[in-house]
Design a protein around this motif. Sequence first.
Motif, PDB file in Angstrom:
ATOM      1  N   THR A 143      35.126  23.767  -9.575  1.00 45.75           N
ATOM      2  CA  THR A 143      34.433  24.134 -10.813  1.00 45.75           C
ATOM      3  C   THR A 143      33.231  25.022 -10.516  1.00 45.75           C
ATOM      4  O   THR A 143      33.004  26.032 -11.192  1.00 45.75           O
ATOM      5  CB  THR A 143      33.969  22.874 -11.571  1.00 45.75           C
ATOM      6  OG1 THR A 143      35.102  22.059 -11.868  1.00 45.75           O
ATOM      7  CG2 THR A 143      33.275  23.248 -12.866  1.00 45.75           C
ATOM      8  N   SER A 144      32.468  24.654  -9.497  1.00 43.05           N
ATOM      9  CA  SER A 144      31.316  25.476  -9.108  1.00 43.05           C
ATOM     10  C   SER A 144      31.764  26.837  -8.583  1.00 43.05           C
ATOM     11  O   SER A 144      31.118  27.861  -8.843  1.00 43.05           O
ATOM     12  CB  SER A 144      30.483  24.746  -8.046  1.00 43.05           C
ATOM     13  OG  SER A 144      29.992  23.523  -8.540  1.00 43.05           O
ATOM     14  N   GLY A 145      32.862  26.844  -7.843  1.00 41.06           N
ATOM     15  CA  GLY A 145      33.396  28.118  -7.359  1.00 41.06           C
ATOM     16  C   GLY A 145      33.837  29.023  -8.490  1.00 41.06           C
ATOM     17  O   GLY A 145      33.574  30.242  -8.478  1.00 41.06           O
ATOM     18  N   ILE A 146      34.507  28.443  -9.480  1.00 41.91           N
ATOM     19  CA  ILE A 146      34.921  29.218 -10.658  1.00 41.91           C
ATOM     20  C   ILE A 146      33.705  29.789 -11.367  1.00 41.91           C
ATOM     21  O   ILE A 146      33.696  30.952 -11.794  1.00 41.91           O
ATOM     22  CB  ILE A 146      35.746  28.335 -11.610  1.00 41.91           C
ATOM     23  CG1 ILE A 146      37.106  28.006 -10.995  1.00 41.91           C
ATOM     24  CG2 ILE A 146      35.945  29.018 -12.961  1.00 41.91           C
ATOM     25  CD1 ILE A 146      37.889  26.968 -11.767  1.00 41.91           C
ATOM     26  N   THR A 399      37.838  28.486  -3.093  1.00 38.44           N
ATOM     27  CA  THR A 399      37.907  28.984  -4.467  1.00 38.44           C
ATOM     28  C   THR A 399      37.301  30.368  -4.573  1.00 38.44           C
ATOM     29  O   THR A 399      37.862  31.266  -5.205  1.00 38.44           O
ATOM     30  CB  THR A 399      37.164  28.017  -5.421  1.00 38.44           C
ATOM     31  OG1 THR A 399      37.771  26.732  -5.354  1.00 38.44           O
ATOM     32  CG2 THR A 399      37.221  28.525  -6.848  1.00 38.44           C
ATOM     33  N   VAL A 400      36.152  30.555  -3.951  1.00 40.40           N
ATOM     34  CA  VAL A 400      35.430  31.817  -4.058  1.00 40.40           C
ATOM     35  C   VAL A 400      36.057  32.910  -3.203  1.00 40.40           C
ATOM     36  O   VAL A 400      36.232  34.051  -3.654  1.00 40.40           O
ATOM     37  CB  VAL A 400      33.947  31.623  -3.662  1.00 40.40           C
ATOM     38  CG1 VAL A 400      33.219  32.961  -3.619  1.00 40.40           C
ATOM     39  CG2 VAL A 400      33.264  30.681  -4.644  1.00 40.40           C
ATOM     40  N   LEU A 401      36.415  32.571  -1.977  1.00 40.48           N
ATOM     41  CA  LEU A 401      36.821  33.595  -1.016  1.00 40.48           C
ATOM     42  C   LEU A 401      38.326  33.802  -0.898  1.00 40.48           C
ATOM     43  O   LEU A 401      38.759  34.872  -0.462  1.00 40.48           O
ATOM     44  CB  LEU A 401      36.266  33.249   0.374  1.00 40.48           C
ATOM     45  CG  LEU A 401      34.741  33.148   0.473  1.00 40.48           C
ATOM     46  CD1 LEU A 401      34.338  32.709   1.868  1.00 40.48           C
ATOM     47  CD2 LEU A 401      34.087  34.472   0.103  1.00 40.48           C
ATOM     48  N   VAL A 402      39.116  32.798  -1.266  1.00 48.58           N
ATOM     49  CA  VAL A 402      40.565  32.917  -1.078  1.00 48.58           C
ATOM     50  C   VAL A 402      41.281  32.894  -2.423  1.00 48.58           C
ATOM     51  O   VAL A 402      41.614  33.937  -2.983  1.00 48.58           O
ATOM     52  CB  VAL A 402      41.107  31.801  -0.143  1.00 48.58           C
ATOM     53  CG1 VAL A 402      42.606  31.990   0.087  1.00 48.58           C
ATOM     54  CG2 VAL A 402      40.372  31.834   1.191  1.00 48.58           C
ATOM     55  N   VAL A 406      45.047  27.788  -3.637  1.00 46.74           N
ATOM     56  CA  VAL A 406      44.862  27.298  -2.275  1.00 46.74           C
ATOM     57  C   VAL A 406      43.733  26.274  -2.238  1.00 46.74           C
ATOM     58  O   VAL A 406      43.836  25.231  -1.582  1.00 46.74           O
ATOM     59  CB  VAL A 406      44.555  28.471  -1.323  1.00 46.74           C
ATOM     60  CG1 VAL A 406      44.233  27.956   0.085  1.00 46.74           C
ATOM     61  CG2 VAL A 406      45.724  29.443  -1.274  1.00 46.74           C
ATOM     62  N   ALA A 407      42.652  26.558  -2.960  1.00 41.57           N
ATOM     63  CA  ALA A 407      41.490  25.667  -2.942  1.00 41.57           C
ATOM     64  C   ALA A 407      41.826  24.293  -3.498  1.00 41.57           C
ATOM     65  O   ALA A 407      41.455  23.266  -2.919  1.00 41.57           O
ATOM     66  CB  ALA A 407      40.356  26.294  -3.744  1.00 41.57           C
ATOM     67  N   LEU A 408      42.537  24.265  -4.619  1.00 38.40           N
ATOM     68  CA  LEU A 408      42.865  22.992  -5.252  1.00 38.40           C
ATOM     69  C   LEU A 408      43.780  22.167  -4.344  1.00 38.40           C
ATOM     70  O   LEU A 408      43.545  20.975  -4.118  1.00 38.40           O
ATOM     71  CB  LEU A 408      43.541  23.238  -6.596  1.00 38.40           C
ATOM     72  CG  LEU A 408      43.751  22.024  -7.502  1.00 38.40           C
ATOM     73  CD1 LEU A 408      42.430  21.351  -7.815  1.00 38.40           C
ATOM     74  CD2 LEU A 408      44.449  22.439  -8.793  1.00 38.40           C
ATOM     75  N   GLY A 409      44.808  22.815  -3.783  1.00 40.88           N
ATOM     76  CA  GLY A 409      45.724  22.100  -2.896  1.00 40.88           C
ATOM     77  C   GLY A 409      45.049  21.648  -1.621  1.00 40.88           C
ATOM     78  O   GLY A 409      45.192  20.494  -1.202  1.00 40.88           O
ATOM     79  N   ALA A 410      44.282  22.546  -1.003  1.00 44.71           N
ATOM     80  CA  ALA A 410      43.616  22.205   0.262  1.00 44.71           C
ATOM     81  C   ALA A 410      42.577  21.116   0.052  1.00 44.71           C
ATOM     82  O   ALA A 410      42.424  20.213   0.892  1.00 44.71           O
ATOM     83  CB  ALA A 410      42.956  23.449   0.860  1.00 44.71           C
ATOM     84  N   GLY A 411      41.856  21.173  -1.066  1.00 49.91           N
ATOM     85  CA  GLY A 411      40.843  20.160  -1.344  1.00 49.91           C
ATOM     86  C   GLY A 411      41.449  18.786  -1.492  1.00 49.91           C
ATOM     87  O   GLY A 411      40.937  17.801  -0.927  1.00 49.91           O
ATOM     88  N   VAL A 412      42.538  18.686  -2.242  1.00 53.16           N
ATOM     89  CA  VAL A 412      43.200  17.397  -2.441  1.00 53.16           C
ATOM     90  C   VAL A 412      43.773  16.874  -1.120  1.00 53.16           C
ATOM     91  O   VAL A 412      43.632  15.687  -0.796  1.00 53.16           O
ATOM     92  CB  VAL A 412      44.308  17.515  -3.511  1.00 53.16           C
ATOM     93  CG1 VAL A 412      45.136  16.243  -3.567  1.00 53.16           C
ATOM     94  CG2 VAL A 412      43.706  17.803  -4.875  1.00 53.16           C
ATOM     95  N   VAL A 413      44.421  17.764  -0.358  1.00 54.69           N
ATOM     96  CA  VAL A 413      45.006  17.350   0.922  1.00 54.69           C
ATOM     97  C   VAL A 413      43.923  16.892   1.893  1.00 54.69           C
ATOM     98  O   VAL A 413      44.041  15.846   2.552  1.00 54.69           O
ATOM     99  CB  VAL A 413      45.834  18.492   1.540  1.00 54.69           C
ATOM    100  CG1 VAL A 413      46.242  18.149   2.966  1.00 54.69           C
ATOM    101  CG2 VAL A 413      47.069  18.766   0.692  1.00 54.69           C
TER     102      VAL A 413
END
Length: 575
Positions: A143-146, A399-402, A406-413
């Motif tokens: 959310t902060s990245g968005i 979220t910001v750089l990629v 990817v961010a959502l999946g990587a964060g959860v994993v």
Amino acid sequence: MHTEPSPASFDWRTFQPKLITVLREGYGRSDFLRDLLAGVIVAIVALPLAIAFAIASGVKPEQGLYTAVVGGVLISALGGSRVQIGGPTGAFIVIVYQIVQQHGYEGLAVATLMGGVLLIAMGVARLGSVIQFIPYPVTVGFTSGIALIIATSQVRDFFGLNMPTVPADFVDKLVSYAAHMATWNPAAGALGLASVLIVLGWPRIMTRLPSPLVAIVATTLAVQLFHLQVDTIGSRFGAVPSTLPQLAMPHMTWSLAKEMFPAALTIAMLAAIESLLSAVVADGMIGTRHRSNVELIAQGVANIASPLFGGIPATGAIARTATNVKNGGRTPIAGIIHAVTLLLIMKFFAGWATLIPIAGLAGVLLVVAYNMSEWRHFVGLFRGPRSDVLVLVTTFLLTVLVDLTVALGAGVVLASLLFMRRMASLSQAGYVTAMLREEEADDPKAIAQRSVPSGVEVFEVYGTFFFGAATKFKDSLAQIERPPKVLILRLREVMVIDATGLHVLEEILDKGLRSGPTLILAGVHAQPLFAMQRAGLVDKIGADNLTPDIDEALARARVILGLAPVVESQSSPTT
């Protein structure tokens, strides 16, 4: 008052929209008047936001209005919340902009439609309650990245920079801004700053009239009165249609569907998270309980219908839902009135929208981004466990750089892996026979108070017997210098066993069949026993080797070794 059906049994009321519940409870004239006032006010708030979100997403301004009308009606009419307001939201700006830049609106329409189908499937599968298990650092991180991406995407319009396009990549965007900063338009910058100040300051003067609308009207009047040379909706996009477009199915091919599936999954997950979060916030404000699975189905229907009318992804909007509640809205009728009001505004005042300056909308979106950023929560998480900080920072930077997907999946994993690591640290496996002297003599359950025959080794697993504990158990087994004839595994503290734990037991049994140790289990609880039965291990172990406590296990070991039974002196039963 209708009671909620039990989730264990199927009941059609499980998927009943709140609108039906409200009408069955009774809906009177006073209810309608409250909903009417709230719906009209929310529509006034939604008008500039829908246009701003569309422009920031890289589509035409009217497409935001189409989404607010179509999505707003369907989410309110079919949803599981009494007061949810649906439409385009800031959270989708990043993903929509990226899709439009890479695949055009056709790709976005396909991804949105597929995302709608996924949302319906999630609702039918009753996954509404599962969404809440997404870790908080992941939610705050993306959310902060968005919010940061939204803010940086408005720099060109806020300052009126003379640059044809804005790069999608965050770093390239900053480099391009620096290269074109000398071309800034002072008039646009003044309008953008005025818009920000009005949005922030107007609520101190009056709360009834929405500050974003005041900012847009004020900056539009300034452009007309002082003949300022700045970009407007009309100069950049042309006329704004006054009616909804005709229903049209996007052109979908199998190759395009496969290509857009990751984006569709992101749209579905983001819509589910934001809409259910909004519904939870609304529940706290009015003291009710939403139906999460019904809400997901409504979000799915709305996202299938929106691209059919030229719209973009829709979801529940927290700010507009809160505005609805604060102004007296208590039923889905208010959300429907909000959508109808927007349609009427389009019908009679669409021509005026062309006069709105882009810089004024950019100022509104900067405030939206600031409110989305949750910077206080972001900073506060740095005082938490280092694992949460790692998840937060990783999700934010990706979220910001990629990419948001990817961010959502990587964060959860990553959060899941760290959680499993914590669980593994709580699970232990001990070589009990080697630690007899360390046990307290007054412990009635201690192995030290029992006679362990030669050729018998006792091990114990504490906590969940999953893959983390299984590794520790194997390490404990390696401590044995000579293989025992009987191996007793004490499971009195194990409430859950997974496939890896079962596999370890099966390995011991397979070795036992080749003249290895005989396995005896002591104190097996219900879930592990059921899992062993389903895996066929109970037959391999043998019913005689499944004992209720350590004393029975030791007695069974003596029988296997051909030794005479020993009567233990005990003060209480053990397991």
